[in-house]
Each structure stands twice: as structure tokens, then as C-alpha cells.
Design a protein around this motif. Structure first.
Motif, PDB file in Angstrom:
ATOM      1  N   ASP A 403       1.002  -1.221  -0.004  1.00 23.98           N
ATOM      2  CA  ASP A 403       0.069  -0.125   0.007  1.00 23.98           C
ATOM      3  C   ASP A 403       0.882   1.282   0.007  1.00 23.98           C
ATOM      4  OD1 ASP A 403      -0.021  -0.869   3.198  1.00 23.98           O
ATOM      5  OD2 ASP A 403       0.343   1.315   2.817  1.00 23.98           O
ATOM      6  N   GLY A 404       0.335   2.400  -0.332  1.00 25.95           N
ATOM      7  CA  GLY A 404       0.761   3.556  -0.317  1.00 25.95           C
ATOM      8  C   GLY A 404       0.663   4.507   0.866  1.00 25.95           C
ATOM      9  N   ALA A 405       0.133   4.278   1.906  1.00 20.32           N
ATOM     10  CA  ALA A 405      -0.521   5.100   3.002  1.00 20.32           C
ATOM     11  C   ALA A 405       0.487   5.995   3.521  1.00 20.32           C
ATOM     12  CB  ALA A 405      -1.292   4.249   3.815  1.00 20.32           C
ATOM     13  N   ASP A 406       1.701   5.415   3.408  1.00 13.35           N
ATOM     14  CA  ASP A 406       2.800   6.305   4.093  1.00 13.35           C
ATOM     15  C   ASP A 406       3.840   6.708   3.013  1.00 13.35           C
ATOM     16  OD1 ASP A 406       3.773   3.820   3.663  1.00 13.35           O
ATOM     17  OD2 ASP A 406       4.618   3.609   5.708  1.00 13.35           O
ATOM     18  N   ASN A 407       3.534   6.826   1.539  1.00 14.45           N
ATOM     19  CA  ASN A 407       4.246   7.301   0.427  1.00 14.45           C
ATOM     20  C   ASN A 407       5.163   6.270   0.280  1.00 14.45           C
ATOM     21  OD1 ASN A 407       2.846   9.613   0.031  1.00 14.45           O
ATOM     22  ND2 ASN A 407       3.962  10.572   1.742  1.00 14.45           N
ATOM     23  N   GLY A 408       4.929   4.851   0.622  1.00 13.05           N
ATOM     24  CA  GLY A 408       5.879   3.772   0.077  1.00 13.05           C
ATOM     25  C   GLY A 408       6.944   3.615   1.175  1.00 13.05           C
ATOM     26  N   TRP A 409       7.183   4.444   2.300  1.00 18.15           N
ATOM     27  CA  TRP A 409       7.952   4.191   3.329  1.00 18.15           C
ATOM     28  C   TRP A 409       7.452   3.501   4.414  1.00 18.15           C
ATOM     29  CZ3 TRP A 409      10.689   9.925   4.097  1.00 18.15           C
ATOM     30  CH2 TRP A 409      10.860  10.195   2.924  1.00 18.15           C
ATOM     31  N   GLY A 410       8.412   2.952   5.064  1.00 12.57           N
ATOM     32  CA  GLY A 410       7.831   1.866   6.341  1.00 12.57           C
ATOM     33  C   GLY A 410       7.842   0.398   5.750  1.00 12.57           C
ATOM     34  N   ASP A 411       7.246  -0.339   6.589  1.00  8.11           N
ATOM     35  CA  ASP A 411       7.393  -2.015   6.255  1.00  8.11           C
ATOM     36  C   ASP A 411       6.051  -2.284   5.248  1.00  8.11           C
ATOM     37  OD1 ASP A 411       8.355  -2.783   9.684  1.00  8.11           O
ATOM     38  OD2 ASP A 411       9.546  -2.372   7.677  1.00  8.11           O
ATOM     39  N   THR A 412       6.029  -1.686   4.118  1.00  8.23           N
ATOM     40  CA  THR A 412       5.176  -1.782   3.224  1.00  8.23           C
ATOM     41  C   THR A 412       5.369  -2.549   1.886  1.00  8.23           C
ATOM     42  OG1 THR A 412       5.333   0.066   1.979  1.00  8.23           O
ATOM     43  CG2 THR A 412       3.927   0.297   3.966  1.00  8.23           C
ATOM     44  N   ASN A 413       6.343  -3.112   2.079  1.00 10.41           N
ATOM     45  CA  ASN A 413       6.950  -3.869   0.707  1.00 10.41           C
ATOM     46  C   ASN A 413       7.198  -5.329   1.045  1.00 10.41           C
ATOM     47  OD1 ASN A 413       7.715  -1.614  -1.361  1.00 10.41           O
ATOM     48  ND2 ASN A 413       8.408  -0.927   0.387  1.00 10.41           N
ATOM     49  N   TYR A 414       6.682  -6.265   0.407  1.00  6.58           N
ATOM     50  CA  TYR A 414       6.801  -7.462   0.453  1.00  6.58           C
ATOM     51  C   TYR A 414       7.364  -8.307  -0.338  1.00  6.58           C
ATOM     52  CZ  TYR A 414       3.412  -6.521   4.332  1.00  6.58           C
ATOM     53  OH  TYR A 414       2.551  -5.884   5.240  1.00  6.58           O
ATOM     54  N   LEU A 415       7.946  -9.605  -0.131  1.00  6.72           N
ATOM     55  CA  LEU A 415       8.475 -10.435  -0.863  1.00  6.72           C
ATOM     56  C   LEU A 415       8.027 -11.960  -0.687  1.00  6.72           C
ATOM     57  CD1 LEU A 415      10.298 -11.570  -3.178  1.00  6.72           C
ATOM     58  CD2 LEU A 415      12.166 -11.779  -1.373  1.00  6.72           C
ATOM     59  N   GLN A 416       7.013 -12.511  -1.629  1.00  7.10           N
ATOM     60  CA  GLN A 416       6.196 -13.482  -1.226  1.00  7.10           C
ATOM     61  C   GLN A 416       6.641 -14.777  -2.013  1.00  7.10           C
ATOM     62  OE1 GLN A 416       2.576 -10.913  -1.432  1.00  7.10           O
ATOM     63  NE2 GLN A 416       1.974 -12.544   0.135  1.00  7.10           N
ATOM     64  N   PHE A 417       6.447 -16.020  -1.385  1.00  5.16           N
ATOM     65  CA  PHE A 417       6.885 -17.286  -1.996  1.00  5.16           C
ATOM     66  C   PHE A 417       5.546 -18.240  -2.412  1.00  5.16           C
ATOM     67  CE2 PHE A 417      10.601 -15.517   0.189  1.00  5.16           C
ATOM     68  CZ  PHE A 417      11.572 -15.522  -0.679  1.00  5.16           C
ATOM     69  N   PHE A 418       5.606 -18.616  -3.627  1.00  2.01           N
ATOM     70  CA  PHE A 418       4.764 -19.598  -3.846  1.00  2.01           C
ATOM     71  C   PHE A 418       5.205 -21.269  -4.260  1.00  2.01           C
ATOM     72  CE2 PHE A 418       2.863 -15.324  -3.905  1.00  2.01           C
ATOM     73  CZ  PHE A 418       1.800 -15.459  -3.404  1.00  2.01           C
TER      74      PHE A 418
END
Length: 420
Positions: A403-418
Motif C-alpha cells: 500500500d502507499g498510505a505512507d508514501n511507500g516508506w515503512g514496512d509496506t514492501n513484501y516478498l512472497q513465495f508460492f
């Protein structure tokens, strides 16, 4: 460029004749592979053996940071190597090989290789201004094209060797560009440059294996100046596919000029396998949003593009405001045998609670463009595009900004495995 090009081509022919066995479609995350979080975006690459290499970027806009460079196998993450820098990308090759390129605190562009179970010491490539395009061959030979203070530069790196750099001639100082390298070592750069107020010319230049000068720029066609940035991939046979704006071009042979094939939507994404190539693009008509695709396949007797197919679609109710359905961001990955993985998210105004139902998704397609699976992979508001990486073995790795609620800063970036 490759020392073992005969073997690489022979392996490609074996893969073409005997497709890799199909795996189950991805669904739940693989056991023991938890979702990874970072204050900045992720770059990931899956090697031929299934080992995953990652670079965790720093938080955008906060100056000097430390990148986290790591590798994993069978779900066990070692302590990552921390490297000074502002951002980086990682690619993979045959076996467990990986190579990472990042920008150092002194504006240099540096690389590290993963060999023998560890990351090597950094090797300086050149001085970075901004913008890079970084790709590898099946084996791990690399090319990086970047804007240096004195113009566009290209660096070539044979696996296990050192970097050779040279200017890329004929490309304007500004604008988008993209590069690819095929398994024979041919490097191609494509870009779009303005030819007036209403059109851009899509151009291409080539550096042949062993050459030190680029071919004269070829014009493939023209597109609208508001079209998407150029994209280019090479399949396992060395043939290029290029998109720019709303058009697609394809090579018939590795030495022919790419010819116009058909129209696509803006912001198309490309991926290629051994004998397969796929293009996906978003489509919107009012409250109806969808993702469309065409697929190039080659058999022992025929080859060509299949029809346009819709692989995902939704119609938003009238109660959902326009700001909750602005656009679709995409990511695309393809296994060598042709199975494809499409990540997508509907861009919305993250400050609106009316958009809280937006979910990022991962859609699996077989080699005939038939959807096999469609799973939600978390919330998605004003996020970025997706990174999707997959190989013959190992998981499907998907990175995105949730999400971009904090302009992309903070723990908003994810790496997921399938799992597969």
C-alpha cells in the motif's frame, strides 16, 4: 561472449524437444518460506537450481542506507550480507549462480557474484548517474546499461569474468530504454525518442558477439508520446520481442529486424522461456477492468501467436468510486517450459476506506493461456508494479508494495513465495 555457447545452445535444443514436466499451480506459500518485509522494495531472482537470491532496497528518499544481500535454499535463510548502497537488483543463472548490481554511496555502480556458496567482493563497473537495465542469459552472462554522467553506457560480464564497458551510441540523453542479451552474447538496446509533438520513434541498436561498435539505430515504428516505456526480451532461441506504447514487434530470426506484429495495450509486460514468449497488458472500459494476453509458441511443425485471451477480469459495482479503480499494475514471469505467472493489482487512492477491498492477485497460466489458479496475495492500494521471478525449479517469488498510505516508506514492501 560465452565460453560454453555450444553447450548452452545444445541444452536449449534439448529443452525445446523435451519440455520440463509441469508442476502444480502455485497456491499457498511454500512451507518454511515466510513472507519477507522491507522498508524499501525487493529484488529477487530464482536460479536454475531453485536457490533464491534477494536484495532488499533501502527506504526511498532517506539517503545512505545498507542493502541486505542474501541467498536461500530449501527455505533456510542465512544471515544476509549487508552492503553500502542506495539500491540494487539481482539476477540468476544456471546452477545456484547469482549476480547483483547496486549503486554505492560514492555514485559508483558495482557488482557481486554468488559462487561457491558466498558473495564475492564488489567489482566496480562505472560511475552511475541514474537509470539502469540489467539482464542475464540462461547461464549467467550479464549486461547492464545505465546512464553515466557522460551518456549511456553498457557493461558486459561473462560469468566468472570481469566487466567490459563501452558507450552506447545513437541514444538520446533522456527518455526510457531497455536492454536484453541472448545466449549467444548479442546485446540489444531499444528506446523511444520524440520525433514531434504527437509521436515517438521506437529505435533499436545491436552489439554483436565480439564486436566493439553498435549497429546504426534502426527505426521499428512510431507510437504515441504517452505510451508505455519500451520492453524487450529474448527467448531461448535468441529471438527478440519488443513492446513500446501500444505496439509489439517480433524477430523471425536472431539476425532479422523485428517486424510489427499486432497492437497491445499501454504498459504491457513481456516474458520469455525456451520456445515461448508472452505479453500481458491491462484493459479498462469504464467499470470493467481486465488483463489480456497473447502467447507465442513453437512446436516441431508450427510457430506463431495465439489469439488475444482475457486471463482476469472484474466489473466494479457502481457504488465503488473511480478513485478505487484507476489502473492495473502488472508483473509477469515465465518458467523455461512456458508456464506463466501474472501478478496484478488495481491502483486506488490509498486514503479512501471505500477502496479497502482491493487485493493483489497471482494468476497462473498454462502454455495455452488457460488460467490454472487465481489467488489473492494481500492488500493493494496505491502500490507499485510487481516483480515476478521463476525458473525450472524452486518457488515463484513475487515482490510488490502492498500500500502507499505512507508514501511507500515503512514496512509496506513484501516478498512472497508460492509453491509449485
Amino acid at each position: 561472449m560465452r565460453r560454453r555457447i555450444v553447450g548452452a545452445l545444445a541444452a536449449a535444443l534439448v529443452l525445446a524437444a523435451t519440455p520440463l514436466p509441469a508442476h502444480a499451480a502455485p497456491g499457498d506459500p511454500a512451507p518454511g518460506w515466510p513472507t519477507q518485509r522491507s522498508g524499501g522494495t525487493w529484488s529477487a531472482a530464482v536460479s536454475q537450481s531453485g536457490r533464491v537470491h534477494t536484495v532488499a532496497h533501502p527506504v526511498p528518499g532517506e539517503g545512505y542506507e545498507v542493502l541486505s544481500l542474501g541467498s536461500t535454499y530449501n527455505g533456510t535463510w542465512p544471515v544476509p550480507t549487508e552492503i553500502p548502497g542506495y539500491g540494487g537488483s539481482v539476477r540468476a543463472g544456471s546452477g545456484a549462480y547469482g549476480i547483483a548490481v547496486s549503486s554505492g554511496p560514492d555514485s559508483s555502480l558495482v557488482s557481486r557474484e554468488f559462487v561457491g556458496g558466498r558473495w564475492t567482493a564488489p567489482e566496480t563497473i562505472g560511475e552511475l548517474d541514474h537509470a539502469t537495465s540489467f539482464v542475464t542469459t540462461t547461464d549467467g552472462d550479464a549486461v547492464v546499461v545505465w546512464r553515466a554522467p557522460d551518456g549511456l553506457m553498457a557493461g558486459l560480464h561473462p560469468r566468472g569474468g570481469t566487466w567490459t564497458t563501452l558507450p552506447v551510441t545513437g541514444v538520446p540523453e533522456n527518455g526510457y530504454f531497455a536492454a536484453t542479451i541472448n545466449d549467444a552474447g548479442k546485446v540489444t538496446v531499444v528506446w523511444a525518442e520524440a520525433t514531434g509533438t504527437t509521436t515517438q520513434a521506437v529505435r533499436r541498436t545491436v552489439l554483436r558477439p565480439g564486436a566493439t561498435t553498435w549497429t546504426a539505430p534502426q527505426t521499428l515504428g512510431t507510437v504515441s508520446p504517452t505510451g508505455g516505456a519500451p520492453r524487450i526480451v529474448s527467448d531461448g532461441q535468441g529471438r527478440e520481442t519488443i513492446t513500446a506504447g501500444d505496439k509489439l514487434w517480433r524477430q523471425q530470426t536472431t539476425s532479422s529486424t523485428p517486424s510489427y506484429a499486432f497492437a497491445v495495450g499501454r504498459d504491457a509486460e513481456l516474458a520469455a522461456g525456451t520456445t515461448h514468449t508472452r505479453v500481458v497488458w491491462p484493459y479498462r472500459n469504464g467499470r470493467y477492468l481486465s488483463v489480456r494476453t497473447r502467447h507465442f509458441t513453437q512446436t516441431s511443425t508450427t510457430q506463431g501467436w495465439g489469439p488475444t485471451t482475457t486471463v482476469w477480469a472484474t466489473t466494479f459495482p457502481t457504488t465503488v468510486p473511480v478513485r478505487c479503480r484507476e489502473h492495473i499494475n502488472l508483473g509477469l514471469g515465465m518458467a523455461p517450459a512456458g508456464r506463466s505467472y501474472v501478478a496484478l493489482g488495481v491502483v486506488a487512492d490509498s486514503s479512501s476506506t471505500a477502496c479497502s477491498g482491493n487485493k493483489a492477485r497471482l494468476v497462473t497460466l498454462d502454455r495455452t493461456s488457460t488460467p490454472l489458479n487465481d489467488v489473492a496475495i494481500g492488500g493493494y492500494f496505491n502500490g507499485t508494479g510487481f516483480g515476478v521471478t521463476v525458473n525450472a525449479r524452486g518457488p515463484v517469488a513475487v515482490s510488490h508494495q502492498a500500500d502507499g498510505a505512507d508514501n511507500g516508506w515503512g514496512d509496506t514492501n513484501y516478498l512472497q513465495f508460492f509453491s509449485r
